[in-house]
Design an enzyme around this catalytic site. Structure first.
Site, mmCIF file in Angstrom:
data_model
loop_
_atom_site.group_PDB
_atom_site.id
_atom_site.type_symbol
_atom_site.label_atom_id
_atom_site.label_comp_id
_atom_site.label_asym_id
_atom_site.label_seq_id
_atom_site.Cartn_x
_atom_site.Cartn_y
_atom_site.Cartn_z
ATOM 1 C CD GLU A 45 -6.534 6.464 7.411
ATOM 2 O OE1 GLU A 45 -7.352 6.540 6.460
ATOM 3 O OE2 GLU A 45 -5.363 6.888 7.343
ATOM 4 C CG ASP A 87 -0.756 5.198 3.873
ATOM 5 O OD1 ASP A 87 -1.086 5.371 2.684
ATOM 6 O OD2 ASP A 87 -1.539 5.372 4.817
ATOM 7 C CG HIS A 129 -1.732 6.743 -1.306
ATOM 8 N ND1 HIS A 129 -3.032 6.671 -1.769
ATOM 9 C CD2 HIS A 129 -1.742 6.153 -0.093
ATOM 10 C CE1 HIS A 129 -3.781 6.053 -0.865
ATOM 11 N NE2 HIS A 129 -3.026 5.725 0.156
ATOM 12 C CB SER A 161 -19.584 10.603 -0.668
ATOM 13 O OG SER A 161 -19.337 11.987 -0.663
ATOM 14 C CD GLU A 169 -8.307 6.117 -3.831
ATOM 15 O OE1 GLU A 169 -8.007 5.541 -2.771
ATOM 16 O OE2 GLU A 169 -7.933 7.284 -4.093
ATOM 17 C CG HIS A 215 -10.861 7.063 -0.655
ATOM 18 N ND1 HIS A 215 -11.510 7.704 0.383
ATOM 19 C CD2 HIS A 215 -9.561 7.358 -0.506
ATOM 20 C CE1 HIS A 215 -10.616 8.367 1.109
ATOM 21 N NE2 HIS A 215 -9.428 8.177 0.592
ATOM 22 C CG HIS A 256 -1.940 1.071 1.242
ATOM 23 N ND1 HIS A 256 -3.175 0.960 0.628
ATOM 24 C CD2 HIS A 256 -1.922 2.312 1.787
ATOM 25 C CE1 HIS A 256 -3.867 2.071 0.812
ATOM 26 N NE2 HIS A 256 -3.136 2.915 1.510
ATOM 27 C CG HIS A 294 -7.884 3.967 2.554
ATOM 28 N ND1 HIS A 294 -8.017 4.538 1.314
ATOM 29 C CD2 HIS A 294 -6.559 3.967 2.820
ATOM 30 C CE1 HIS A 294 -6.817 4.871 0.850
ATOM 31 N NE2 HIS A 294 -5.923 4.541 1.737
HETATM 32 C C1 BEZ Z 1 -15.736 12.473 -1.581
HETATM 33 O O1 BEZ Z 1 -16.947 12.385 -1.468
HETATM 34 O O2 BEZ Z 1 -15.204 12.575 -2.687
HETATM 35 C C2 BEZ Z 1 -14.865 12.437 -0.354
HETATM 36 C C3 BEZ Z 1 -15.432 12.348 0.897
HETATM 37 C C4 BEZ Z 1 -14.617 12.317 2.008
HETATM 38 C C5 BEZ Z 1 -13.242 12.372 1.877
HETATM 39 C C6 BEZ Z 1 -12.674 12.442 0.632
HETATM 40 C C7 BEZ Z 1 -13.474 12.488 -0.507
HETATM 41 FE FE FE2 Z 2 -3.687 4.937 2.004
#
Ligand code: BEZ
Ligand code: FE2
Length: 406
Positions: A210, A309, A64, A146, A142, A180, A62, A207
C-alpha cells in the site's frame, strides 16, 4: 415473478433498449414485454419512467465498517502518520461507532446503489450490522499480529470470530478471511489461516504494498516503518518479505487491496496466481500513497476492481464518487476505455473476483439490479455520464426484492 420495463438496460457490456426483464430471486428472461406477459401472465409489471436505465447493482469489495465514526479525527497525507492517528484514536472511533453508526454507513451504500459489499472486520463488532444489512455481504474476518509470542492468542481470537460469523447463516451472507498485510501478520498465522481458507473454500483478501513505508520495510528493514516497529512492537526486522508472502498464495486466487507500490516481479506473480487487485483511489490519495498504475495491470492481464475502503480513509462509501476520482487520477488513460473498465470493475468483474452470481443483467444471474433516472437519452458515452453526473438511484433490487424506492 415480476416484470420490469426500463427504457434502457446496461448489461454492463452492452446497452439494450425495448426489452423487459422477468425476475424472481434470479433473472428469468430478457425479452420484449408482450413476450414476457404471454410467458408469465401472473407477473407483477413495473413500467419505469422515460429515460430510466436498469443496470446491475454495484459491488464494493473492500470496506471497514468498524471505523465509520471517523470524520476529521484521522490524519491524512502520510501513511505512517495516518497509522499512528488510527492507533491514537482507535478506542474512541470504535466505541463511537455502535450499530446505528455502522447501519448508517450500510444504508448510505444502499442509497448509492451498492447491492453487495465486502466488509473487513477487525473486531467482529460489525457482525450484527452486516448480518442485518439488506445487501449481500462477504464478511472478511481479519487476522493480524506480527509477534510470534502472541500468535496463539490472536489466532484463537480470529477463530472465535470466524466461527461466530459462520453461525450467522442467511441468504447472501458469506463468512470469509482477511490477512491484514505482509508486515503485520506472522507467517505462522498466515499458514494456519490459509489452511482454513483451503479446507472450507472461503474467500480470502489481504492488503498488499500500500505504501512506500511498506516497500522499504519489507525490502530493506528501513524507512518510516522502522521506528514504528522498534518503538511499538520491539522488532528491528520485518517478519516476511513480499516474495515469501505471495508464495503462500501461489495456488489460491485471492483479493489483494492497493498494490500501489508492487513491482514488476510481484505483478508477474500476481498475474500467474490469478489474484485480483482491489483499487481504492480515494484512500490511496488521502494516505499519501500515490496512484496505482492501472496500465501495468492491464499489460499483465491482472483483473482489477474499484472499491471505497472504509470511512477511516474516505469521506463517502459511494462507488460513483470513487469511479469519478479514479477517472481524474488516471489522466494518462484513454477516457472512454477507462469509464467502461471502471463500470465493469464494480459489477461483472467484482462479481467474478468474489465468486458470486451477480454483476450482470443476464438470464440466470441473481436479480441484484438498480434503476437510474438518466434525465435525458443516453449518448454513446453513457458510462462516462453515469460516472460524472451523479444521477439519482431510484430503485434497488437485491435478490429480486425491492430494498430502495417503490
Ligand atoms: C501488528 O503486529 O499487530 C501490527 C503491525 C503493524 C501495523 C499494525 C499492526
Ligand atoms: Fe483497507
Amino acid at each position: 415473478m415480476q416484470i420490469i420495463t426500463p427504457n434502457y438496460i446496461l448489461t454492463p457490456d452492452e446497452l439494450l433498449s425495448n426489452v423487459s426483464v422477468a425476475f424472481g430471486t434470479t433473472i428469468q428472461k430478457i425479452a420484449p414485454l408482450d413476450e414476457l406477459i404471454k410467458e408469465f401472465p401472473d407477473a407483477k409489471i413495473t413500467t419505469l419512467e422515460k429515460n430510466s436505465l436498469l443496470m446491475p447493482g454495484l459491488i464494493n469489495a473492500h470496506v471497514h465498517l468498524e471505523f465509520s465514526a471517523n470524520r476529521t479525527e484521522l490524519s491524512y497525507g502520510n501513511f505512517i502518520k495516518w497509522l499512528h492517528s488510527v492507533i491514537e484514536h482507535r478506542d474512541e472511533l470504535i466505541s463511537g461507532c455502535a450499530n446505528e453508526c455502522m447501519t448508517a454507513a450500510i444504508n448510505s451504500m444502499l442509497e448509492s446503489g451498492i447491492t453487495t459489499f465486502g466488509a473487513v472486520s477487525s473486531y467482529g463488532m460489525d457482525l450484527d450490522a452486516c448480518f442485518n444489512a439488506p445487501q449481500n455481504v462477504i464478511y472478511f474476518n481479519e487476522v493480524i499480529g506480527s509477534q510470534a509470542t502472541m500468535a496463539d492468542i490472536l489466532f484463537n481470537n480470529f477463530l472465535a470470530r470466524l466461527d461466530t460469523s459462520k453461525a450467522s447463516a442467511r441468504e447472501g451472507f458469506y463468512p470469509a478471511v482477511a490477512i491484514h498485510s505482509p508486515y503485520s501478520v506472522h507467517p505462522i498465522l498466515i499458514k494456519k489461516a490459509l489452511q482454513i481458507v483451503k479446507d472450507e473454500k472461503l474467500k480470502l483478501s489481504a492488503h498488499f504494498m500500500e505504501s512506500e513505508a511498506e516497500r522499504n520495510w519489507l525490502d530493506k528493514n528501513e524507512g518510516e516503518f522502522k521506528e514504528f516497529f522498534e518503538t511499538l512492537l520491539k522488532q528491528n526486522s520485518s517478519i516476511s518479505d513480499s516474495q515469501e508472502f505471495l508464495k503462500n498464495f501461489k495456488d489460491e486466487p485471492m483479493l489483494l487491496t492497493h498494490a500501489v507500490k508492487a513491482n514488476y516481479q510481484e505483478l508477474d506473480e500476481i498475474s500467474k496466481s490469478k489474484h485480483t487487485i482491489i483499487h481504492c483511489p480515494i484512500s490511496n490519495r488521502l494516505l499519501g500513497n500515490g496512484a496505482l498504475d492501472l496500465s501495468k495491470l492491464d499489460e499483465k492481464n491482472i483483473r482489477w476492481i474499484c472499491a471505497t475502503d472504509g470511512l477511516s480513509s474516505n469521506y463517502r462509501l459511494n462507488l460513483f464518487e470513487e469511479m469519478k476520482c479514479a477517472l481524474f487520477m488516471h489522466s494518462n488513460m484513454p477516457l472512454k476505455e477507462l469509464t467502461k473498465k471502471l463500470i465493469l470493475s464494480v459489477t461483472k468483474d467484482a462479481s467474478d473476483a468474489l465468486g458470486l452470481n451477480c454483476g450482470e443483467i443476464k438470464e440466470g444471474k441473481n436479480a441484484d439490479m438498480i434503476v437510474i433516472n438518466l434525465e435525458s437519452e443516453p449518448s454513446n458515452e453513457l458510462e462516462l455520464h453515469l460516472i460524472l453526473q451523479g444521477y439519482n438511484v431510484e430503485k434497488v433490487y437485491i435478490n429480486g426484492k425491492l430494498k430502495k424506492g417503490q
